[in-house]
Design a protein around this motif. Structure first.
Motif, short mmCIF file in Angstrom:
data_model
loop_
_atom_site.label_atom_id
_atom_site.label_comp_id
_atom_site.label_asym_id
_atom_site.label_seq_id
_atom_site.Cartn_x
_atom_site.Cartn_y
_atom_site.Cartn_z
N LEU A 292 29.87 -13.14 38.20
CA LEU A 292 30.27 -11.85 37.65
C LEU A 292 29.24 -11.40 36.61
O LEU A 292 28.34 -12.13 36.23
N ARG A 293 29.41 -10.17 36.15
CA ARG A 293 28.44 -9.57 35.23
C ARG A 293 28.27 -10.43 33.96
O ARG A 293 29.26 -10.78 33.31
N ASN A 294 27.02 -10.74 33.65
CA ASN A 294 26.65 -11.50 32.44
C ASN A 294 27.25 -12.90 32.38
O ASN A 294 27.19 -13.56 31.33
N LEU A 295 27.79 -13.40 33.49
CA LEU A 295 28.52 -14.66 33.45
C LEU A 295 27.64 -15.84 33.02
O LEU A 295 28.00 -16.60 32.11
N VAL A 296 26.50 -16.02 33.67
CA VAL A 296 25.66 -17.18 33.35
C VAL A 296 25.16 -17.09 31.91
O VAL A 296 25.19 -18.08 31.16
N ARG A 297 24.72 -15.93 31.49
CA ARG A 297 24.19 -15.78 30.14
C ARG A 297 25.27 -16.02 29.09
O ARG A 297 25.00 -16.57 28.02
N SER A 298 26.50 -15.62 29.39
CA SER A 298 27.60 -15.86 28.46
C SER A 298 27.98 -17.34 28.43
O SER A 298 28.26 -17.90 27.36
N LEU A 299 27.98 -18.00 29.60
CA LEU A 299 28.22 -19.44 29.64
C LEU A 299 27.18 -20.17 28.80
O LEU A 299 27.51 -21.05 27.99
N VAL A 300 25.91 -19.82 28.99
CA VAL A 300 24.84 -20.49 28.25
C VAL A 300 24.98 -20.24 26.76
O VAL A 300 24.88 -21.17 25.94
N GLY A 301 25.26 -18.99 26.37
CA GLY A 301 25.42 -18.70 24.95
C GLY A 301 26.53 -19.50 24.31
O GLY A 301 26.41 -19.97 23.16
N ARG B 214 38.05 -13.29 25.75
CA ARG B 214 36.66 -12.84 25.65
C ARG B 214 36.15 -12.89 24.22
O ARG B 214 34.95 -13.11 23.99
N THR B 215 37.01 -12.73 23.24
CA THR B 215 36.57 -12.70 21.84
C THR B 215 36.14 -14.07 21.34
O THR B 215 35.53 -14.17 20.27
N LYS B 216 36.47 -15.14 22.08
CA LYS B 216 36.16 -16.49 21.62
C LYS B 216 34.93 -17.10 22.28
O LYS B 216 34.56 -18.23 21.99
N SER B 217 34.29 -16.34 23.20
CA SER B 217 33.08 -16.86 23.82
C SER B 217 31.89 -16.61 22.90
O SER B 217 31.98 -15.84 21.94
N GLY B 218 30.78 -17.26 23.18
CA GLY B 218 29.60 -17.14 22.33
C GLY B 218 28.80 -15.89 22.63
O GLY B 218 29.13 -15.08 23.51
N THR B 219 27.70 -15.74 21.90
CA THR B 219 26.79 -14.62 22.11
C THR B 219 26.12 -14.74 23.48
O THR B 219 25.76 -15.84 23.91
N THR B 220 25.96 -13.63 24.16
CA THR B 220 25.28 -13.64 25.46
C THR B 220 23.83 -14.05 25.27
O THR B 220 23.11 -13.45 24.47
N ALA B 221 23.40 -15.05 26.01
CA ALA B 221 22.03 -15.57 25.88
C ALA B 221 21.02 -14.55 26.40
O ALA B 221 21.34 -13.72 27.25
N PRO B 222 19.79 -14.59 25.91
CA PRO B 222 18.76 -13.63 26.34
C PRO B 222 18.51 -13.68 27.85
O PRO B 222 18.56 -14.76 28.47
N ALA B 223 18.19 -12.52 28.41
CA ALA B 223 17.97 -12.43 29.87
C ALA B 223 16.73 -13.20 30.31
O ALA B 223 16.68 -13.71 31.44
N LYS B 224 15.73 -13.32 29.45
CA LYS B 224 14.44 -13.84 29.89
C LYS B 224 14.48 -15.30 30.35
O LYS B 224 13.60 -15.74 31.08
#
Length: 254
Positions: free
Chosen positions: A195-204, A228-238
């Motif tokens: 889903l949208r931003n899923l991997v980056r949010s998991l990593v963050g 959703r409020t308890k997950s971390g910062t979305t990790a950078p796309a790069k």
């Protein structure tokens, strides 16, 4: 009408993602333009899925139709032409004929993403590696990642989408490994869909575990009690790479 499958690698740094957008450079638009020049007619390309702005790929898959079959020699010539027209940011790894019912998106069994990061500055990999200093709890990160298995509700890690019937994904693998001799690490995750931003949010959020802001148990609880409020910062796309899209049945849903 004959159908052809492309496998693409690209550096997403200069693109606003895969999908065509008005007034923004995208990978899909670049590939369609190159095909139009090489084949001398307008061609529509369908990708296996979207990658966001700045996200890279090693194995993005797409398909397109052409009015006639192309011989092996013609395909080799077309592949070479495309790579020349798309250089230096996009490379055509493979161009093969497929059944006219093949669909790059809907026929995929799984997708694998790699996320590359380091806890030291890496000038050699500035466009493709994220920097996260001070990760003293790396073993806790590994333990948290190992809980990402099977059918999970991912609403804690993706924006709510009312158009979706649910926000569940089936995960086949999730783990960390050392990526190379330069001190980079790689998070590997494979699922039936993302889903949208899923991997980056998991990593963050896993980075939060590694830095001691969250425990592995708190991370795991986000799948059982989505918030959703308890997950971390979305990790950078790069740091993110679409590594592979599988059609080989290696992983299938139970």
């Amino acid at each position: 009408m004959p159908r052809f499958r492309l496998t693409l690698a690209y550096n997403g740094s200069s693109f606003s993602g895969w999908q065509i957008q008005p007034n923004a450079p995208t990978v899909q638009a670049a590939v369609e333009k190159a095909l139009g020049v090489a084949l001398r007619q307008k061609v529509q390309v369908h990708g296996s899925g979207r990658t966001d702005a700045g996200v890279h790929a090693n194995g993005q898959v797409a398909h397109f139709d052409f009015p006639r079959a192309l011989s092996e020699t013609e395909r080799a010539r077309l592949r070479k032409s495309l790579s020349g027209l798309l250089a230096p940011d996009v490379f055509v790894k493979e161009l093969v004929p497929v059944h006219d019912s093949f669909h790059a998106r809907f026929d995929a069994d799984y997708r694998t993403y790699h996320y590359y990061f380091s806890d030291i500055h890496q000038p050699l990999f500035g466009q493709t590696t994220a920097f996260f200093p001070q990760l003293p709890h790396f073993d806790d990160m590994r333990r948290a990642a190992s809980c990402i298995q099977g059918d999970l509700d991912c609403l804690s890690f993706t924006p709510f989408d009312p158009a979706l019937p649910h926000h569940r994904c089936w995960f086949f693998e999730s783990y960390f490994r050392e990526a190379d001799d330069y001190g980079r690490y790689c998070y590997v995750v494979t699922a039936n869909r993302f889903l949208r931003n899923l991997v980056r949010s998991l990593v963050g959020t896993l980075i939060d575990v590694g830095s001691g802001k969250k425990t592995a148990e708190e991370f795991s609880a986000l799948f059982r009690n989505p918030d959703r409020t308890k997950s971390g910062t979305t990790a950078p796309a790069k740091g993110l790479v679409l590594y592979k899209v599988g059609y080989d049945g290696h992983w299938k849903l139970p």
